[in-house]
Design an enzyme around this catalytic site. Structure first.
Site, PDB file in Angstrom:
ATOM      1  N   ASP A  69       0.848  -1.185   0.000  1.00  0.00           N
ATOM      2  CA  ASP A  69       0.000   0.000   0.000  1.00  0.00           C
ATOM      3  C   ASP A  69       0.889   1.242   0.000  1.00  0.00           C
ATOM      4  OD1 ASP A  69      -2.715   1.166   0.407  1.00  0.00           O
ATOM      5  OD2 ASP A  69      -3.102  -0.776   1.341  1.00  0.00           O
ATOM      6  N   ASP A 103      -3.165   4.632  -2.346  1.00  0.00           N
ATOM      7  CA  ASP A 103      -4.264   4.991  -1.453  1.00  0.00           C
ATOM      8  C   ASP A 103      -4.802   6.394  -1.746  1.00  0.00           C
ATOM      9  OD1 ASP A 103      -5.542   4.202   1.250  1.00  0.00           O
ATOM     10  OD2 ASP A 103      -4.785   6.202   1.693  1.00  0.00           O
ATOM     11  N   GLU A 132      -6.591   3.718  -5.882  1.00  0.00           N
ATOM     12  CA  GLU A 132      -7.902   3.871  -5.234  1.00  0.00           C
ATOM     13  C   GLU A 132      -8.442   5.256  -5.579  1.00  0.00           C
ATOM     14  OE1 GLU A 132      -9.943   3.596  -0.832  1.00  0.00           O
ATOM     15  OE2 GLU A 132      -8.153   4.806  -1.119  1.00  0.00           O
ATOM     16  N   HIS A 174     -11.168  -3.988   3.067  1.00  0.00           N
ATOM     17  CA  HIS A 174     -11.072  -3.636   4.488  1.00  0.00           C
ATOM     18  C   HIS A 174     -11.876  -2.382   4.845  1.00  0.00           C
ATOM     19  CE1 HIS A 174      -8.379  -0.959   2.501  1.00  0.00           C
ATOM     20  NE2 HIS A 174      -8.220  -0.265   3.610  1.00  0.00           N
ATOM     21  N   ASP A 175     -12.428  -1.710   3.849  1.00  0.00           N
ATOM     22  CA  ASP A 175     -13.222  -0.500   4.103  1.00  0.00           C
ATOM     23  C   ASP A 175     -14.714  -0.750   3.934  1.00  0.00           C
ATOM     24  OD1 ASP A 175     -10.947   1.070   4.512  1.00  0.00           O
ATOM     25  OD2 ASP A 175     -10.803   1.593   2.381  1.00  0.00           O
TER      26      ASP A 175
HETATM   27  C1  GLC Z   1      -8.116   4.527   2.034  1.00  0.00           C
HETATM   28  C2  GLC Z   1      -7.952   3.268   2.839  1.00  0.00           C
HETATM   29  C3  GLC Z   1      -8.637   3.454   4.158  1.00  0.00           C
HETATM   30  C4  GLC Z   1      -8.002   4.616   4.881  1.00  0.00           C
HETATM   31  C5  GLC Z   1      -7.969   5.861   4.018  1.00  0.00           C
HETATM   32  C6  GLC Z   1      -7.011   6.868   4.565  1.00  0.00           C
HETATM   33  O1  GLC Z   1      -9.436   4.788   1.712  1.00  0.00           O
HETATM   34  O2  GLC Z   1      -8.422   2.171   2.132  1.00  0.00           O
HETATM   35  O3  GLC Z   1      -8.608   2.304   4.948  1.00  0.00           O
HETATM   36  O4  GLC Z   1      -8.714   4.894   6.048  1.00  0.00           O
HETATM   37  O5  GLC Z   1      -7.555   5.610   2.702  1.00  0.00           O
HETATM   38  O6  GLC Z   1      -5.684   6.448   4.375  1.00  0.00           O
END
Ligand code: GLC
Length: 579
Positions: free
Chosen positions: A108, A222, A276, A350-351
């Site tokens: 990540d 991310d 993402e 995980h979100d």
């Molecule tokens: C992304 C991650 C998430 C995190 C956020 C801030 O959305 O997947 O888990 O809280 O970024 O880093």
């Protein structure tokens, strides 16, 4: 296409398109040392397991040194491993164990923000000349000029603008030492890096190269939507959720930053990138991808994740939980048909809550519906992502009180809702929170039916769900008909079938409320996928699809219809046909 083109050129074959990704949330995967937290040696112990499932790439959520305000998405030191997860030597051992089995590792990359405990921030808040401009620092406004003066600052001062954070509350926090406010799109312990500063971009590129030199196979980037902000940081529409979303995402310089990062780093290695991109649309997406764009390989879009949210977005406690299959098909088909876009195919991570509880039926049809979801993930265009535990059909659990929750995003949202007067207490919100909280996917992985589901010999950091005696890896592997074996077979089928990776996508019966059916076509190869995405029987009656008897390549019931057209499919029945 000229006559001399090889099939490979024409298809633009790439290892990262043909791969299946398995996402590991290390904190909840496997604990090797009994401290109750999953760790890197725990992942290494399970590399054989992942190989047996057949996945090709492991995406490891953050394992860097961190105070864990957001479970590692708040990085204190990009070049060190968090003590609770192990050492750099442990990490190197994991990388070799994966490479020994021809599997790859993607890490990540969290560079929209750091932890407030990162050295850059510590020096920035002291006003150290070299770092002073590494983050977004601004003076506050007089309270009487601000509509909304949340987050505490000195008397008479309100935050510099009205932006809200993804984690609830204002996106600004006041720092006494520097006497100014700093911006955080997420948690107050996650200050946003100022990408306008070329020194920040240099430091990030150097760090990325450092990891690439260690031999990793790529990065999941991310929250890249936040890298560039609107010039002048203007106020946002108070009705946006969070306020300022249109101003702090997809700013004017985002392509410049990403392209520059690509040229300085990823372009020099055989690695893959998946970004993402919350809020992206099909129309926007292509500009980020490929040599003609910013050089990224693929992206994580969110449109189907928003489908069951209320009108005010994911944290709107009204109108949540409803979605229709025709709409779901419309959204996903837009992405499936976009030839110039390659996405991550996912239903959870995980979100997000557990996929079988959200998109299937975790009561009457847990097995069948979990297999249907697997069929969908492994037969559509895009790189399939399997999130840990979904391969055994892990389900949501019930968080009875606010104290049982860990996720700062959920806790922030609950506080905001109660403060707004839309609910009086957690109890009023419990069903809603249980439906959507990120904590649902963060309960420990269920390995067997021993104490703590075999996740740890110690006291687990987060409770194991009470389904673990039935829903666990050991039981699933011992049963040839299990969800696990179904995933394994579906992954194997995808690996053997270029049509499932590269084939064109044609949707059938778009308005059918129960059936999601599509054909994938590559030259004279065809695969027809019929999914009865409902708890009732449904007849598949498409117009003009000439399929008589067909070979069943995979199905989640023993005796699926052999002539799919005109046949009835049972609740959550899923079948893949070749013809
Ligand atoms: C992304 C991650 C998430 C995190 C956020 C801030 O959305 O997947 O888990 O809280 O970024 O880093």
């Amino acid at each position: 296409m000229g006559p001399d083109d090889t099939a490979d050129d024409r298809l633009d074959r790439r290892w990262w398109k043909e791969a299946v990704v398995y996402q590991v949330y290390p904190r909840s995967f496997n604990d090797s040392d009994g401290d109750g937290l999953g760790d890197i040696p725990g992942v290494t112990e399970r590399v054989g397991y992942l190989d047996a499932l057949g996945v090709d790439i492991v995406w490891l959520c953050p394992v860097y040194d961190s105070p864990m305000a957001d479970n590692g998405y708040d990085i204190r030191d990009y070049r060190a491993i968090a003590d609770e997860f192990g050492t750099m030597a442990d990490w190197e051992a994991l990388l070799s164990a994966l490479h020994d089995r021809d599997m790859r590792l993607i890490m990540d990359l969290v560079v929209n923000h750091t932890s407030d405990e990162h050295e850059w921030f510590r020096r920035s808040r002291r006003g150290d000349e070299q770092y002073e401009d590494y983050y977004y620092w601004r003076d506050g406004r007089p309270v009487d000029e601000a509509d909304d003066a949340t987050n505490e600052g000195p008397p008479g001062e309100a935050p510099p603008n009205n932006w809200g954070s993804y984690m609830g509350g204002s996106a600004w926090s006041y720092d006494e030492g520097r006497g100014q406010w700093y911006l955080h799109s997420f948690h107050e312990k996650q200050p946003d890096l100022n990408w306008r500063n070329p020194d920040v971009r240099d430091a990030v590129a150097e760090m990325v190269t450092w990891w690439l030199e260690k031999g990793i196979d790529g990065f999941r980037l991310d929250a890249i939507q936040c890298l560039s902000k609107a010039d002048g940081l203007p106020d946002g529409d108070p009705n946006d959720a969070p306020v300022g979303l249109a101003q702090f995402t997809y700013g004017p310089r985002i392509h410049e930053y990403l392209r520059e990062l690509y040229e300085r780093t990823f372009a020099n290695y055989d690695v893959t990138t998946v970004a993402e991109m919350s809020g992206t649309t099909v129309e926007m997406a292509a500009d980020y991808l490929g040599e003609d764009g910013d050089g990224l390989h693929s992206l994580i879009q969110f449109e189907h994740m928003d489908i069951d949210a209320g009108p005010g977005g994911r944290w709107d406690p009204e109108g949540w939980g409803e979605w229709s299959l025709p709409e779901f098909k419309r959204v996903l088909s837009r992405w499936q048909r976009a030839d110039d876009v390659w996405t991550a195919t996912y239903l959870g991570n995980h979100d997000q809550p557990r996929i079988v509880s959200r998109f299937g039926d975790d009561e009457a049809s847990r097995e069948a519906s979990a297999k249907l979801l697997a069929t969908f993930l492994l037969t559509t265009r895009g790189t399939p992502y399997v999130y840990q535990g979904d391969e055994i059909g892990m389900t949501n659990t019930d968080f009875e009180t606010l104290d049982e929750l860990d996720d700062p995003m959920t806790v922030g949202a609950v506080e905001d809702i109660i403060e707004s007067g839309a609910a009086d207490s957690y109890e009023d919100l419990r069903a809603f929170v249980n439906y959507t909280t990120r904590d649902q996917s963060r309960t420990p992985m269920q390995w067997d039916d021993s104490a703590n589901a075999g996740f740890t010999d110690g006291d687990p950091w987060f409770p194991v769900t009470d389904t673990y005696r039935e829903v666990n890896v050991a039981a699933a592997r011992a049963d040839e008909d299990s969800i696990w074996h179904y995933y394994r077979r579906a992954i194997e089928l995808r690996h053997e079938s270029p049509v499932l990776v590269y084939g064109d996508y044609d949707l059938h019966v778009p308005d059918d409320e129960q059936l999601f059916a599509y054909t994938r076509t590559l030259d004279d190869e065809r695969a027809l996928v019929v999914l009865n995405w409902s708890g009732e029987r449904a007849t598949f009656d498409p117009d003009g699809l000439g399929v008589g008897d067909a070979r069943v390549a995979l199905a989640n019931y023993d005796d699926p219809p052999t002539a799919p057209v005109g046949s009835e499919f049972r609740p959550y029945e899923a079948a893949i046909y070749r013809y």
